[in-house]
Design a protein around this motif. Structure first.
Motif, PDB file in Angstrom:
ATOM      1  N   ALA A 205       0.833  -1.208   0.000  1.00  0.00           N
ATOM      2  CA  ALA A 205       0.000   0.000   0.000  1.00  0.00           C
ATOM      3  C   ALA A 205       0.865   1.255   0.000  1.00  0.00           C
ATOM      4  O   ALA A 205       0.587   2.224  -0.735  1.00  0.00           O
ATOM      5  CB  ALA A 205      -0.932  -0.013   1.211  1.00  0.00           C
ATOM      6  N   ALA A 206       1.928   1.253   0.813  1.00  0.00           N
ATOM      7  CA  ALA A 206       2.854   2.393   0.827  1.00  0.00           C
ATOM      8  C   ALA A 206       3.514   2.566  -0.530  1.00  0.00           C
ATOM      9  O   ALA A 206       3.665   3.684  -1.037  1.00  0.00           O
ATOM     10  CB  ALA A 206       3.911   2.190   1.917  1.00  0.00           C
ATOM     11  N   LEU A 207       3.915   1.451  -1.141  1.00  0.00           N
ATOM     12  CA  LEU A 207       4.512   1.485  -2.472  1.00  0.00           C
ATOM     13  C   LEU A 207       3.535   2.055  -3.491  1.00  0.00           C
ATOM     14  O   LEU A 207       3.911   2.897  -4.329  1.00  0.00           O
ATOM     15  CB  LEU A 207       4.952   0.076  -2.876  1.00  0.00           C
ATOM     16  CG  LEU A 207       5.440  -0.126  -4.310  1.00  0.00           C
ATOM     17  CD1 LEU A 207       6.652   0.744  -4.600  1.00  0.00           C
ATOM     18  CD2 LEU A 207       5.749  -1.601  -4.563  1.00  0.00           C
ATOM     19  N   ALA A 208       2.286   1.631  -3.423  1.00  0.00           N
ATOM     20  CA  ALA A 208       1.271   2.112  -4.363  1.00  0.00           C
ATOM     21  C   ALA A 208       1.082   3.625  -4.245  1.00  0.00           C
ATOM     22  O   ALA A 208       0.944   4.333  -5.251  1.00  0.00           O
ATOM     23  CB  ALA A 208      -0.052   1.386  -4.120  1.00  0.00           C
ATOM     24  N   ILE A 209       1.103   4.132  -3.010  1.00  0.00           N
ATOM     25  CA  ILE A 209       0.937   5.578  -2.801  1.00  0.00           C
ATOM     26  C   ILE A 209       2.090   6.343  -3.451  1.00  0.00           C
ATOM     27  O   ILE A 209       1.885   7.368  -4.117  1.00  0.00           O
ATOM     28  CB  ILE A 209       0.842   5.890  -1.301  1.00  0.00           C
ATOM     29  CG1 ILE A 209      -0.465   5.335  -0.724  1.00  0.00           C
ATOM     30  CG2 ILE A 209       0.931   7.396  -1.047  1.00  0.00           C
ATOM     31  CD1 ILE A 209      -0.564   5.429   0.786  1.00  0.00           C
ATOM     32  N   SER A 210       3.321   5.846  -3.261  1.00  0.00           N
ATOM     33  CA  SER A 210       4.476   6.523  -3.863  1.00  0.00           C
ATOM     34  C   SER A 210       4.396   6.494  -5.389  1.00  0.00           C
ATOM     35  O   SER A 210       4.742   7.473  -6.059  1.00  0.00           O
ATOM     36  CB  SER A 210       5.775   5.878  -3.367  1.00  0.00           C
ATOM     37  OG  SER A 210       5.901   4.542  -3.823  1.00  0.00           O
ATOM     38  N   LEU A 211       3.932   5.386  -5.956  1.00  0.00           N
ATOM     39  CA  LEU A 211       3.791   5.293  -7.409  1.00  0.00           C
ATOM     40  C   LEU A 211       2.715   6.243  -7.921  1.00  0.00           C
ATOM     41  O   LEU A 211       2.851   6.840  -9.003  1.00  0.00           O
ATOM     42  CB  LEU A 211       3.466   3.855  -7.806  1.00  0.00           C
ATOM     43  CG  LEU A 211       4.597   2.832  -7.636  1.00  0.00           C
ATOM     44  CD1 LEU A 211       4.079   1.422  -7.916  1.00  0.00           C
ATOM     45  CD2 LEU A 211       5.764   3.163  -8.553  1.00  0.00           C
ATOM     46  N   ILE A 212       1.640   6.389  -7.168  1.00  0.00           N
ATOM     47  CA  ILE A 212       0.566   7.303  -7.561  1.00  0.00           C
ATOM     48  C   ILE A 212       1.080   8.742  -7.584  1.00  0.00           C
ATOM     49  O   ILE A 212       0.773   9.521  -8.497  1.00  0.00           O
ATOM     50  CB  ILE A 212      -0.636   7.160  -6.605  1.00  0.00           C
ATOM     51  CG1 ILE A 212      -1.334   5.814  -6.839  1.00  0.00           C
ATOM     52  CG2 ILE A 212      -1.621   8.314  -6.790  1.00  0.00           C
ATOM     53  CD1 ILE A 212      -2.390   5.489  -5.808  1.00  0.00           C
ATOM     54  N   VAL A 213       1.881   9.114  -6.576  1.00  0.00           N
ATOM     55  CA  VAL A 213       2.451  10.469  -6.534  1.00  0.00           C
ATOM     56  C   VAL A 213       3.332  10.717  -7.749  1.00  0.00           C
ATOM     57  O   VAL A 213       3.249  11.770  -8.398  1.00  0.00           O
ATOM     58  CB  VAL A 213       3.244  10.676  -5.223  1.00  0.00           C
ATOM     59  CG1 VAL A 213       4.003  12.007  -5.264  1.00  0.00           C
ATOM     60  CG2 VAL A 213       2.317  10.643  -4.021  1.00  0.00           C
ATOM     61  N   LEU A 214       4.183   9.740  -8.083  1.00  0.00           N
ATOM     62  CA  LEU A 214       5.061   9.900  -9.236  1.00  0.00           C
ATOM     63  C   LEU A 214       4.255   9.943 -10.541  1.00  0.00           C
ATOM     64  O   LEU A 214       4.575  10.721 -11.451  1.00  0.00           O
ATOM     65  CB  LEU A 214       6.080   8.763  -9.283  1.00  0.00           C
ATOM     66  CG  LEU A 214       7.196   8.826  -8.233  1.00  0.00           C
ATOM     67  CD1 LEU A 214       8.041   7.570  -8.275  1.00  0.00           C
ATOM     68  CD2 LEU A 214       8.073  10.060  -8.456  1.00  0.00           C
ATOM     69  N   ALA A 215       3.217   9.109 -10.635  1.00  0.00           N
ATOM     70  CA  ALA A 215       2.367   9.121 -11.832  1.00  0.00           C
ATOM     71  C   ALA A 215       1.670  10.468 -11.985  1.00  0.00           C
ATOM     72  O   ALA A 215       1.549  11.000 -13.109  1.00  0.00           O
ATOM     73  CB  ALA A 215       1.337   7.991 -11.747  1.00  0.00           C
TER      74      ALA A 215
END
Length: 379
Positions: A205-215
């Protein structure tokens, strides 16, 4: 209550406090030597320069200025200059602090009575990936600062220092520890069978949040690009290399993988990601159409590149590049680690062994993920 475990934690805390007091006392008694020429020049100054996306930071008379051009990075006799990145001094210092931190984490794991199950290594892999992508958010922030002259910064100084190495390791550790505590509570109150399962989901979930920010950054900021060929090549090659080596070892030299099992595959994969990312960024960035030329930030990598250039003729280097020996060194070290972590070692010191495996995976996967992610968004 097991006072032996409690005393170990207290002893570690007391030692840490004593070290900080000694460093603080030295900084007060001899600020020019202890703080300016040691703490600031090799440790905090590089963080300050990185936080401002500068070529250097100069401290003089208690004042600090940063410069974005290399030509301006000159300091007088009374000034101290620091550049972003690592030096031999800082890497040795971080290694010492890292070893001491591992002892503290070992004490905490003993206190919590966890860390002997090798599944703990796999459960933390998403958190390690999160750390690499979180660091890339700061890199993207720097790109925005440069493009907008600071007006469009996502995270301003000094808050952005929590996302810069080595401070980010503390940030990720705090996030991970919070997840471990919550997941342990779930297990010990019979909400889940094993704490490692929700811990892996928490990291994902933490990884997904970081990817969403970068996207989001890719979509809204013109200075941030997207080059999907980088992660495809990096993860594809690293996975193929790691699986291939692990399979070969398991089949023809099983004593090497017997002690670590699938955790050994995570070790190989983490080092392979770091090595492949360095090769792609260092030797093939222009061939892949990336807008940035990447240079190594770690002295060890720079030394390997210098040795490669000295050994091979220039026309050969122009074809094969100079970063590939770094990949070979990373893989060789990983294999030696697996060989050392045999069944006897893991049976006698399971918690210490698992903790070291986690650390070894993290020092490969964290920087490797960051290098891959930076190239993926072209910054």
């Amino acid at each position: 209550m097991d006072y032996s475990r409690l005393d170990l934690v207290r002893a570690w805390i007391a030692t840490a406090v004593a070290g900080l007091l000694a460093l603080g006392g030295g900084s007060l008694l001899a600020p020019g030597i202890v703080y300016d020429r040691f703490v600031w020049q090799y440790f905090w100054g590089p963080v300050v320069a990185d936080a401002h996306d500068a070529q250097c930071a100069i401290r003089s008379g208690g004042d600090v200025v940063t410069h974005t051009t290399a030509s301006a990075c000159t300091a007088g006799a009374d000034a101290v200059l620091a550049r972003p990145g690592y030096t031999i001094v800082s890497e040795v210092g971080y290694a010492i602090v890292g070893i001491f931190a591992l002892l503290g984490v070992l004490a905490v794991l003993r206190r919590l009575q966890i860390g002997t199950d090798r599944r703990f290594v796999g459960a933390l892999v998403p958190m390690m990936l999160f750390g690499g992508f979180l660091r890339t958010i700061e890199d993207a922030n720097d790109a925005v600062i440069t493009a907008t002259d600071g007006a469009g910064a996502w995270i301003a100084y000094p808050l952005n220092t929590i996302l810069i190495s080595p401070v980010i390791y503390v940030t990720v550790f705090v996030v991970a520890l919070a997840g471990i505590v919550v997941c342990l509570w779930l297990e010990r109150h019979d909400y889940v069978e094993r704490y490692t399962t929700p811990l892996a989901a928490y990291g994902a979930a933490a990884l997904a949040i970081s990817l969403i920010v970068l996207a989001w950054g890719v979509l809204v900021r013109p200075e941030i690009g997207f080059y999907p060929q980088v992660p495809i090549l990096t993860l594809g090659l690293a996975t193929a290399i790691a699986v291939g080596i692990h399979y070969a070892l398991d089949r023809w030299w099983p004593v090497v993988t017997a002690g670590t099992g699938l955790a050994g595959l995570a070790v190989l994969w983490g080092q392979a990601v770091d090595g492949v990312a360095n090769v792609i960024n260092g030797d093939w960035a222009s061939a892949l159409g990336l807008p940035v030329t990447y240079t190594p930030k770690h002295p060890a990598n720079r030394i390997i590149i210098d040795v490669t250039q000295a050994i091979f003729p220039a026309d050969v280097v122009a074809i094969i590049g100079t970063s590939w020996p770094f990949l070979l060194v990373k893989l060789a070290v990983a294999i030696v680690v697996l060989w050392l972590f045999n069944e006897e070692f893991m049976d006698e010191s399971p918690r210490f062994g698992v903790l070291l495996l986690i650390a070894i995976v993290a020092v490969g996967l964290g920087p490797g993920t960051r290098d891959m992610a930076r190239a993926t968004i072209g910054i």
